[in-house]
Write a protein that holds these residues in place. Structure first.
Motif, mmCIF file in Angstrom:
data_model
loop_
_atom_site.group_PDB
_atom_site.id
_atom_site.type_symbol
_atom_site.label_atom_id
_atom_site.label_comp_id
_atom_site.label_asym_id
_atom_site.label_seq_id
_atom_site.Cartn_x
_atom_site.Cartn_y
_atom_site.Cartn_z
ATOM 1 N N UNK A 128 0.840 -1.193 0.000
ATOM 2 C CA UNK A 128 0.000 0.000 0.000
ATOM 3 C C UNK A 128 0.883 1.254 0.000
ATOM 4 N N UNK A 129 0.217 2.402 -0.055
ATOM 5 C CA UNK A 129 0.927 3.674 -0.130
ATOM 6 C C UNK A 129 1.812 3.913 1.092
ATOM 7 N N UNK A 130 1.308 3.590 2.276
ATOM 8 C CA UNK A 130 2.096 3.781 3.492
ATOM 9 C C UNK A 130 3.384 2.966 3.443
ATOM 10 N N UNK A 131 3.314 1.729 2.987
ATOM 11 C CA UNK A 131 4.519 0.904 2.866
ATOM 12 C C UNK A 131 5.474 1.500 1.841
ATOM 13 N N UNK A 132 4.939 2.048 0.760
ATOM 14 C CA UNK A 132 5.791 2.706 -0.245
ATOM 15 C C UNK A 132 6.522 3.887 0.363
ATOM 16 N N UNK A 133 5.791 4.722 1.104
ATOM 17 C CA UNK A 133 6.427 5.853 1.765
ATOM 18 C C UNK A 133 7.565 5.389 2.661
ATOM 19 N N UNK A 134 7.313 4.394 3.476
ATOM 20 C CA UNK A 134 8.315 3.913 4.432
ATOM 21 C C UNK A 134 9.545 3.356 3.720
ATOM 22 N N UNK A 135 9.314 2.519 2.705
ATOM 23 C CA UNK A 135 10.423 1.890 1.996
ATOM 24 C C UNK A 135 11.251 2.920 1.236
ATOM 25 N N UNK A 187 17.175 9.323 -1.070
ATOM 26 C CA UNK A 187 17.246 10.619 -0.415
ATOM 27 C C UNK A 187 15.966 11.370 -0.775
ATOM 28 N N UNK A 188 15.680 12.419 -0.037
ATOM 29 C CA UNK A 188 14.498 13.227 -0.342
ATOM 30 C C UNK A 188 14.592 13.772 -1.758
ATOM 31 N N UNK A 189 15.774 14.259 -2.156
ATOM 32 C CA UNK A 189 15.939 14.808 -3.505
ATOM 33 C C UNK A 189 15.751 13.749 -4.584
ATOM 34 N N UNK A 190 16.242 12.540 -4.350
ATOM 35 C CA UNK A 190 16.050 11.462 -5.331
ATOM 36 C C UNK A 190 14.570 11.149 -5.501
ATOM 37 N N UNK A 191 13.865 11.079 -4.406
ATOM 38 C CA UNK A 191 12.440 10.771 -4.475
ATOM 39 C C UNK A 191 11.666 11.879 -5.179
ATOM 40 N N UNK A 192 12.000 13.138 -4.865
ATOM 41 C CA UNK A 192 11.342 14.245 -5.556
ATOM 42 C C UNK A 192 11.667 14.239 -7.051
ATOM 43 N N UNK A 193 12.884 13.880 -7.419
ATOM 44 C CA UNK A 193 13.261 13.818 -8.834
ATOM 45 C C UNK A 193 12.475 12.742 -9.577
ATOM 46 N N UNK A 194 12.330 11.583 -8.960
ATOM 47 C CA UNK A 194 11.556 10.497 -9.561
ATOM 48 C C UNK A 194 10.095 10.913 -9.709
ATOM 49 N N UNK A 195 9.548 11.501 -8.652
ATOM 50 C CA UNK A 195 8.155 11.950 -8.685
ATOM 51 C C UNK A 195 7.959 13.034 -9.738
#
Length: 98
Positions: free
Chosen positions: A22-29, A35-43
């Motif tokens: 689920x979304x919560x597990x995605x957030x946690x993993x 890194x925050x920047x990597x995740x923002x770049x992917x998004x």
């Protein structure tokens, strides 16, 4: 499958992603993995893909997402000549599972 990505490490990572339920597990993993920047770049790239599919212009996309024209061009190239990963996911999200 892209042979450049064919490794036990990548395979193991994808297997791990497929365990998320689920979304919560995605957030946690992904908070742990990226890194925050990597995740923002992917998004950001994913948002660019969505906007390109709806016919938004590069200028509009750049203004709304903050993505560079180089990033927009790279995503557009993936949409047109890539492995159809963006299209696969976006079609499913739109209820058009092929």
């Amino acid at each position: 499958m892209n042979k450049k990505l064919d490794s036990e490490e990548v395979k193991g990572f994808f297997e791990a992603v497929l365990q998320l339920k689920n979304e919560e597990e995605c957030y946690r993993f992904f908070e742990d993995v990226c890194t925050v920047n990597e995740l923002f770049s992917i998004a950001q790239r994913f948002q660019v893909a969505r906007m390109l599919r709806t016919g938004s212009t590069y200028l509009d996309i750049a203004e709304k997402t903050g993505a560079s024209t180089a990033t927009i061009s790279r995503v557009n190239r993936s949409l047109n000549y890539g492995a159809d990963g963006y299209s696969l996911v976006l079609d499913r999200m739109e209820g058009k599972d092929k």
